[in-house]
Scaffold this motif. Structure first.
Motif, PDB file in Angstrom:
ATOM      1  N   ILE A 459       1.259  -0.830   0.178  1.00  0.00           N
ATOM      2  CA  ILE A 459      -0.326   0.578   0.220  1.00  0.00           C
ATOM      3  C   ILE A 459       0.473   0.997   0.092  1.00  0.00           C
ATOM      4  O   ILE A 459       0.716   2.038  -0.997  1.00  0.00           O
ATOM      5  CB  ILE A 459      -1.220  -0.211   1.152  1.00  0.00           C
ATOM      6  N   SER A 460       1.909   1.655   0.591  1.00  0.00           N
ATOM      7  CA  SER A 460       2.199   2.804   1.047  1.00  0.00           C
ATOM      8  C   SER A 460       3.361   2.793   0.413  1.00  0.00           C
ATOM      9  O   SER A 460       4.528   3.847   0.156  1.00  0.00           O
ATOM     10  CB  SER A 460       2.458   2.584   2.509  1.00  0.00           C
ATOM     11  N   GLY A 461       4.501   1.593  -0.110  1.00  0.00           N
ATOM     12  CA  GLY A 461       5.652   1.473  -1.435  1.00  0.00           C
ATOM     13  C   GLY A 461       6.667   1.205  -0.048  1.00  0.00           C
ATOM     14  O   GLY A 461       7.312   0.315  -0.855  1.00  0.00           O
ATOM     15  N   CYS A 462       7.362   1.675   0.806  1.00  0.00           N
ATOM     16  CA  CYS A 462       7.963   1.438   1.492  1.00  0.00           C
ATOM     17  C   CYS A 462       8.530   3.030   2.698  1.00  0.00           C
ATOM     18  O   CYS A 462       7.738   3.145   3.117  1.00  0.00           O
ATOM     19  CB  CYS A 462       9.494   2.448   0.391  1.00  0.00           C
ATOM     20  N   TRP A 463       9.317   2.143   3.913  1.00  0.00           N
ATOM     21  CA  TRP A 463       9.813   2.997   4.457  1.00  0.00           C
ATOM     22  C   TRP A 463      10.753   4.121   4.598  1.00  0.00           C
ATOM     23  O   TRP A 463      11.845   3.798   3.397  1.00  0.00           O
ATOM     24  CB  TRP A 463      10.064   2.242   6.002  1.00  0.00           C
ATOM     25  N   ARG A 464      10.648   5.062   5.217  1.00  0.00           N
ATOM     26  CA  ARG A 464      12.040   6.002   4.592  1.00  0.00           C
ATOM     27  C   ARG A 464      13.139   5.799   5.113  1.00  0.00           C
ATOM     28  O   ARG A 464      13.784   6.081   4.295  1.00  0.00           O
ATOM     29  CB  ARG A 464      11.366   7.539   5.195  1.00  0.00           C
ATOM     30  N   THR A 465      13.036   4.978   6.635  1.00  0.00           N
ATOM     31  CA  THR A 465      14.955   5.094   6.906  1.00  0.00           C
ATOM     32  C   THR A 465      14.594   3.489   7.179  1.00  0.00           C
ATOM     33  O   THR A 465      13.310   2.832   8.146  1.00  0.00           O
ATOM     34  CB  THR A 465      15.208   5.555   7.897  1.00  0.00           C
ATOM     35  N   LEU A 466      15.854   2.661   8.014  1.00  0.00           N
ATOM     36  CA  LEU A 466      16.054   1.257   8.303  1.00  0.00           C
ATOM     37  C   LEU A 466      15.505   2.134   9.600  1.00  0.00           C
ATOM     38  O   LEU A 466      14.906   1.290  10.835  1.00  0.00           O
ATOM     39  CB  LEU A 466      17.498   1.298   8.556  1.00  0.00           C
ATOM     40  N   ALA A 467      15.861   2.314  10.128  1.00  0.00           N
ATOM     41  CA  ALA A 467      15.414   3.530  11.551  1.00  0.00           C
ATOM     42  C   ALA A 467      14.236   3.498  11.980  1.00  0.00           C
ATOM     43  O   ALA A 467      13.575   2.837  13.482  1.00  0.00           O
ATOM     44  CB  ALA A 467      15.976   4.401  12.206  1.00  0.00           C
ATOM     45  N   THR A 468      13.033   4.331  11.365  1.00  0.00           N
ATOM     46  CA  THR A 468      11.515   4.132  11.321  1.00  0.00           C
ATOM     47  C   THR A 468      11.268   2.465  10.934  1.00  0.00           C
ATOM     48  O   THR A 468      10.546   2.319  11.934  1.00  0.00           O
ATOM     49  CB  THR A 468      11.409   4.978  10.206  1.00  0.00           C
ATOM     50  N   LEU A 469      12.359   1.755  10.322  1.00  0.00           N
ATOM     51  CA  LEU A 469      11.233   0.367  10.082  1.00  0.00           C
ATOM     52  C   LEU A 469      11.096  -0.061  11.369  1.00  0.00           C
ATOM     53  O   LEU A 469      11.006  -1.273  12.622  1.00  0.00           O
ATOM     54  CB  LEU A 469      12.107  -0.484   9.171  1.00  0.00           C
ATOM     55  N   GLN A 470      12.877   0.330  12.239  1.00  0.00           N
ATOM     56  CA  GLN A 470      13.233  -0.890  13.396  1.00  0.00           C
ATOM     57  C   GLN A 470      12.193   0.099  14.360  1.00  0.00           C
ATOM     58  O   GLN A 470      12.092  -1.026  15.122  1.00  0.00           O
ATOM     59  CB  GLN A 470      14.520  -0.796  13.758  1.00  0.00           C
ATOM     60  N   ARG A 471      12.162   1.357  14.332  1.00  0.00           N
ATOM     61  CA  ARG A 471      10.932   2.042  15.286  1.00  0.00           C
ATOM     62  C   ARG A 471       9.994   1.377  16.159  1.00  0.00           C
ATOM     63  O   ARG A 471       9.518   0.963  17.104  1.00  0.00           O
ATOM     64  CB  ARG A 471      11.221   3.222  15.672  1.00  0.00           C
ATOM     65  N   HIS A 472       9.456   0.733  14.391  1.00  0.00           N
ATOM     66  CA  HIS A 472       7.474   0.191  14.510  1.00  0.00           C
ATOM     67  C   HIS A 472       7.788  -1.408  14.738  1.00  0.00           C
ATOM     68  O   HIS A 472       6.562  -1.697  14.904  1.00  0.00           O
ATOM     69  CB  HIS A 472       7.307   0.364  12.496  1.00  0.00           C
ATOM     70  N   CYS A 473       8.635  -1.955  14.422  1.00  0.00           N
ATOM     71  CA  CYS A 473       8.785  -3.292  14.651  1.00  0.00           C
ATOM     72  C   CYS A 473       8.795  -3.098  16.631  1.00  0.00           C
ATOM     73  O   CYS A 473       7.964  -4.091  16.856  1.00  0.00           O
ATOM     74  CB  CYS A 473      10.253  -4.132  14.684  1.00  0.00           C
ATOM     75  N   ARG A 474       9.964  -2.134  16.978  1.00  0.00           N
ATOM     76  CA  ARG A 474       9.558  -2.291  18.549  1.00  0.00           C
ATOM     77  C   ARG A 474       8.171  -2.201  19.248  1.00  0.00           C
ATOM     78  O   ARG A 474       7.417  -2.567  19.972  1.00  0.00           O
ATOM     79  CB  ARG A 474      10.703  -1.401  19.196  1.00  0.00           C
TER      80      ARG A 474
END
Length: 508
Positions: A459-474
């Motif tokens: 839907i969104s296509g991608c995450w902006r940064t790996l750090a943002t993705l890791q924060r979302h995972c936590r």
């Protein structure tokens, strides 16, 4: 004496030798063409197999399915609906879910008929009774309320002046959003498919709280900081390492071009490691998510969960997990993956690969028998039943090896031979679920856990940064695990922001 027009013996012998050589040459050409035809047939079969592969018979994600795969999926769904003897909808024994009549409703309203439906007379003083009743479950209209907190300052007789602190959850000022708005915005933005911008839009549309995207982003940052301060992720990993059975899986998680071009971010993935109680008899689960810039054994090791783990691991056959097998109590190969591989091999030649049907039927019957026995409170399968099913499986795999040993394939061994050898070599990992009822037959629990990330990428296509993705995972690890243990997500968010984050049960 030979006739003058007849060839001599020497001429006939030479002619015969010439024809014999020509026949040998043609035989060689025919053999070469036969080999070429065989190779081309194998290549065509391989190409047809490749063209027919989709999420139903391979590890290809559903997002990459083409129109033909969608049509095949609809045809399968239609055939399932048309199965005789099976009614549509929930089957017998399914618990179902529906609204239940409330013994004490929050509010009761009496609806009067007004005027008589016959003569039109007023019915205000006429006798009556409750003809019928309906209970409506609804939510009140959303509206912001403004509360002014006046922190009083008092002077003690000793001369000390004491000022009251703001209530819990009230930060900033002199004007700020309250804890209910913060909790709702955080929950919306932490789901996999909504994101910051859509969360802000929904806050304004549904709750009439016109928050900015910056406010929503700060909410996520605050919750992540609270979880880091509480040590939630470390406690969750400790609890996972102490579990008897874990499942794991991973999925691609595209990053923005600038982020993906960074070092060690060429193939970003989201990983999950979780307990599997909900898929093996029920119970609250621990669910961890993490992200890395690649899909390697080094990244899996860096998560510090599986290294040193001594329980059972439910997984697919990805090579990054193979090195853990020697220290594990056991491995369960995901049967859902094996069913797809068996279907794929069957498609290469339904007549010659009929063994795949026998092997798949034995596994499906065993999985159904385990579910029935577990629901009945039994601790193991009937030994005779298990022996019969295992014999059927072994027989099918042995036939699959023998029938494909010399079968042509355009490149390497025939897929049926490769699969049959693998099923024989890893039979103990295929059948572990049949002897340990706390081990699920499939890794569907892990796949379901990361499905939201697949949808987010679609839907969104991608995450902006790996750090943002890791924060979302936590954050997802916290909310998903807390909810599995009966803690409401909004309450879990408020707990964390107030310095009392929900923590997973301490391993015994």
């Amino acid at each position: 004496m030979p006739h003058p027009e007849q060839p001599s013996f020497e001429e006939l012998a030479a002619r015969n030798a010439e024809l014999t050589a020509r026949v040998a040459e043609l035989v060689a050409v025919v053999a070469e063409q036969a080999a070429l035809i065989g190779a081309l047939r194998a290549e065509v079969a391989a190409l047809r197999r490749q063209a027919g592969r989709d999420s139903s018979n391979s590890s290809q994600p559903p997002s990459q399915d083409g129109p033909a795969a969608e049509a095949k999926k609809k045809a399968r769904a239609g055939s399932r609906r048309a199965r005789p003897g099976r009614a549509q909808g929930g089957q017998k024994g399914h618990p179902g879910a529906s609204l239940a009549w409330a013994a004490r409703p929050d509010e009761t309203r009496v609806i009067e008929p007004g005027a008589c439906g016959g003569c039109g007379a007023d019915l205000a003083v006429a006798g009556g009774r409750v003809a019928c009743a309906v209970q409506v479950f609804d939510i009140p209209p959303a509206a912001l309320t403004v509360t002014e907190y006046q922190m009083m300052s008092r002077t003690c007789g000793c001369g000390q002046v004491t000022t009251a602190p703001p209530p819990p959850g009230v930060t900033g000022g002199p004007v700020c959003y309250g804890p209910n708005v913060v909790d709702a915005a955080t929950l919306l933005a932490s789901t996999d498919v909504i994101g910051v911008e859509r969360a802000a839009d929904l806050m304004a549309a549904l709750l009439k709280a016109p928050v900015s995207t910056g406010f929503v982003s700060r909410c996520l940052v605050r919750l992540d900081a609270a979880l880091l301060a509480a040590g939630f992720e470390g406690a969750l990993k400790d609890a996972l390492r102490a579990a008897d059975v874990l499942g794991t899986d991973e999925t691609p998680a595209p990053l923005a071009t600038a982020a993906a071009s960074a070092q060690d971010c060429g193939n970003p993935h989201v990983y999950t490691v979780r307990t599997m109680r909900a898929y093996a008899g029920g119970g609250a689960d621990l669910i961890w998510y993490g992200a890395a810039g690649d899909r390697t054994k080094a990244s899996i090791t860096g998560f510090a969960i599986l290294d040193g783990y001594r329980g059972v691991l439910v997984r697919d056959d990805y090579g990054g997990y193979l090195s853990y097998d020697t220290t594990l109590a056991g491995v369960q190969q995901c049967l859902a993956h094996l069913y797809r591989y068996l279907d794929d091999a069957y498609a290469t030649g339904p007549e010659s690969q009929v063994w795949t049907r026998q092997a798949g039927d034995a596994l499906r019957e065993a999985a159904a028998a385990v579910r029935t026995a577990r629901d009945a409170g039994q601790a193991r399968l009937d030994p005779a039943l298990l022996a019969r099913l295992r014999h059927s499986y072994d027989q099918a795999v042995t036939y699959g090896i023998s029938v494909n040993l010399s079968r042509r394939w355009h490149k390497g061994n025939h897929p049926g031979l490769t699969l049959a050898r693998r099923l024989k070599r890893k039979a103990s990992q295929v059948w572990l679920f049949a002897t340990r009822f706390d081990v699920p037959a499939t890794n569907n629990g892990s796949e379901n856990a990361i499905r939201g990330y697949k949808l987010a990428a679609k839907i969104s296509g991608c995450w902006r940064t790996l750090a943002t993705l890791q924060r979302h995972c936590r954050i997802r690890s916290y909310l998903t695990t807390a909810r599995s243990h009966g803690r409401h997500p909004l309450a879990a968010i408020r707990d964390a922001l107030n310095g009392h984050a929900w923590m997973p049960p301490h391993p015994a």
